[in-house]
Scaffold this motif. Structure first.
Motif, PDB file in Angstrom:
ATOM      1  N   MET A  48      12.332  -4.352  -1.950  1.00  0.00           N
ATOM      2  CA  MET A  48      10.922  -4.587  -1.359  1.00  0.00           C
ATOM      3  C   MET A  48      10.826  -3.793  -0.062  1.00  0.00           C
ATOM      4  N   SER A  50       8.600  -4.156   3.831  1.00  0.00           N
ATOM      5  CA  SER A  50       7.749  -5.032   4.678  1.00  0.00           C
ATOM      6  C   SER A  50       7.372  -4.577   5.936  1.00  0.00           C
ATOM      7  N   ALA A  56       3.756  -7.400   2.829  1.00  0.00           N
ATOM      8  CA  ALA A  56       4.224  -6.659   1.457  1.00  0.00           C
ATOM      9  C   ALA A  56       3.608  -5.346   1.080  1.00  0.00           C
ATOM     10  N   VAL A 229       6.980 -10.548   0.990  1.00  0.00           N
ATOM     11  CA  VAL A 229       7.506  -9.745  -0.099  1.00  0.00           C
ATOM     12  C   VAL A 229       8.104 -10.755  -1.246  1.00  0.00           C
TER      13      VAL A 229
END
Length: 264
Positions: A48, A50, A56, A229
């Motif tokens: 992920m 950020s 996110a 996230v």
């Protein structure tokens, strides 16, 4: 001079690594290699991005937080995986297509007994998916769909009529995270990568099935109301995750954290 990738952790030996160079893909792949497993135990990592202020995504998509280095790491993580697990909403918003085979990873994947490209695995509650999209019709490795026992019967018939393999993993309308991991491992997909979204990662984290989090910290702030996230009901406090690696390029930080025994 173009700033290159730097390894911040584990700390390199003095003089062993130049701080200002473009890492070849093979070196990045070695840095992100999956742990060796002799018994077929699956390993599920999340990837992920950020913003600095914890978002996110920006305006609904992750592209606004990304950059060239992040996309290079993203591509390497995909190239190492047997399967990429994604929530249906994320697949729609991010306009997912089939994973492609990459010549630069062909020999590595063949040596590991992997197919030419990872399978995309879409987790969907109601199976409200367009099975005429290239994600389903043009995939080099067939796209799989995961749902729960409570999925609409008509939608199940439509998916199977389109030739899509549907994995029913758990009761209710959604799949059970532990069952999803086990079902994929049973089909030979043991090097697993999930790209979210945040709500699905919240369910995976609550179930204790995530093994690793690859988190890109983007040097941008966006404010707004985007989720973190991992999103969902508050989890019990866990033991600290172990930092397994930290890279930096042009202000982007690429961290790898591994879950220990203190799972929720």
């Amino acid at each position: 001079m173009i700033s290159g990738m730097r390894r911040l952790f584990p700390v390199p030996a003095a003089g062993r690594e130049a701080a200002d160079r473009r890492w070849p893909l093979a070196e990045l792949a070695d840095a992100y290699a999956y742990p060796a497993s002799s018994d077929g135990t699956p390993w599920l990592r999340a990837n992920m991005v950020s913003s600095l202020d914890g978002a996110a995504h920006h305006k609904g998509r992750s592209a606004g937080l990304s950059g060239a280095a992040d996309m290079r790491v993203f591509g390497v993580l995909r190239a190492l995986a047997d399967a990429v697990v994604v929530g249906a909403e994320t697949a729609r918003v991010e306009e997912y297509g089939p994973a492609r085979a990459r010549e630069s990873f062909a020999a590595r994947r063949a040596a590991a007994g992997q197919r030419p490209a990872p399978a995309i695995v879409v987790v969907s509650l109601g199976l409200e998916l367009d099975f005429s999209l290239p994600l389903f019709t043009q995939a080099l490795v067939p796209t799989l769909v995961v749902t729960g026992a409570g999925a609409p019967a008509e939608a199940l018939r439509a998916a199977r009529k389109a030739g899509v393999e549907v994995i029913v993993a758990g009761e209710g309308s959604g799949g059970d995270p532990a069952r999803i991991k086990a079902e994929l491992a049973g089909r030979g997909y043991t090097r697993l990568l999930t790209e979210g979204g945040p709500r699905m990662l919240g369910q995976f984290a609550a179930a204790g099935v995530l093994d690793e989090l690859c988190l890109t910290l983007s040097p941008r702030v966006v404010a707004g109301a985007a989720p973190r996230v991992i999103s969902g009901p508050e989890l019990p406090v866990t033991d600290e995750l172990e930092l397994a690696g930290l890279l930096e390029e042009q202000g982007f930080l690429f961290a790898r954290y591994r879950w220990g025994t203190g799972r929720p």
